[in-house]
Design an enzyme around this catalytic site. Structure first.
Site, short mmCIF file in Angstrom:
data_model
loop_
_atom_site.label_atom_id
_atom_site.label_comp_id
_atom_site.label_asym_id
_atom_site.label_seq_id
_atom_site.Cartn_x
_atom_site.Cartn_y
_atom_site.Cartn_z
CG ASP A 15 -1.93 -1.08 1.26
OD1 ASP A 15 -2.30 -1.54 0.17
OD2 ASP A 15 -2.36 -1.48 2.35
CG ASP A 134 -11.78 -2.26 -0.43
OD1 ASP A 134 -10.97 -3.20 -0.51
OD2 ASP A 134 -11.53 -1.11 -0.82
#
Length: 256
Positions: A15, A134
């Site tokens: 990330d 998500d």
């Protein structure tokens, strides 16, 4: 039912925010985890099967993924490499693949315009289009999808959206259980098993890795095709060689 006869994949996730690798808990409280180019090279050297590179603030900041960083990472690694963050058009995908990415991950832009999945699969091939989802369970147990870095509830159900994406041409689903993200409490194996039963395309599990046993469970109970982890690898809690040895001892078919 997705094909789980192939070797399972171990995928470190980088990330990235402001050019640095970061990691948080449930998408918040981010801390620095190092240089993404150096980390990518390290993971490729120690046996990672693939890498995922997510520019986590690109969508919220309405900007494109950092192409220079993608080029630098691509120079260092010779394993498949997926890039996501702020991708919303064919031009974006063309630029990233040209910069060295093998696959792209789309999320919020596909929720906004599902036909994007179809267009990208048609233009670049389903094999390089990963739909990232998500999701979080409601009180009633139903998993619901969120967009814009987990900040916006969409009203879409996890399984329905995954099936629709598959029909439109997505080549893989990257499912992140937001409630598990960064908690090291184990993957959302029940939801993953349901996805496995709903789909014919591979499912990558994300969110919750905390031990070697969690990986064993996600491949057996969850029937995931690949398992993604970040902090566990970034902070040296578990090494990829150690993990692969453990999985082989437990009869999980993996790439050596």
């Amino acid at each position: 039912m997705s094909n789980s006869s192939l070797a399972k994949r171990i995928i470190p996730c980088l990330d990235v925010k402001n050019g640095r690798t970061v990691k948080g808990v449930q998408f918040e409280s981010l801390i620095d985890a190092g240089d993404p180019v150096a980390l990518a090279a390290y993971y490729a050297a120690v046996g990672a099967d693939e890498l995922v590179f997510l520019d986590i603030s690109a969508t919220l900041e309405n900007r494109k993924t950092l192409l220079d960083l993608v080029q630098n990472v691509a120079k260092e690694v010779h394993i498949p490499f997926t890039v996501g963050g702020g991708i919303s058009s064919e031009r974006d995908v063309y630029s990233l693949l040209r910069a060295g990415a093998d696959k792209v991950s789309i999320n919020s832009s596909a929720i906004k315009d599902p036909s994007l999945i179809e267009r990208l699969a048609l233009n670049f091939g389903a094999q390089c289009i990963v739909l990232a989802i998500d999701a979080m369970p409601e009180i009633n147990g139903k998993w619901m999808v969120y967009s814009r870095g987990g900040t916006t509830k969409t009203g879409l159900g996890l399984y329905e959206w995954a099936e629709k994406a598959q029909t439109l041409g997505a080549g893989e689903i990257l499912f992140t259980a937001m409630s598990k993200d960064g908690t090291k409490s184990g993957y959302a194996t029940e939801a993953l098993f349901q996805l496995h039963n709903h789909l014919q395309i591979p499912v990558i599990a994300s969110g919750g890795a905390g031990s070697k046993e969690d990986f064993l469970e996600v491949f057996t109970k969850g029937q995931a095709d690949a398992a993604l982890a970040a902090s566990l690898f970034h902070f040296g809690i578990l090494s990829i060689p150690e993990l692969k040895s453990y999985l082989m001892e437990n009869k999980i078919q993996i790439r050596c």
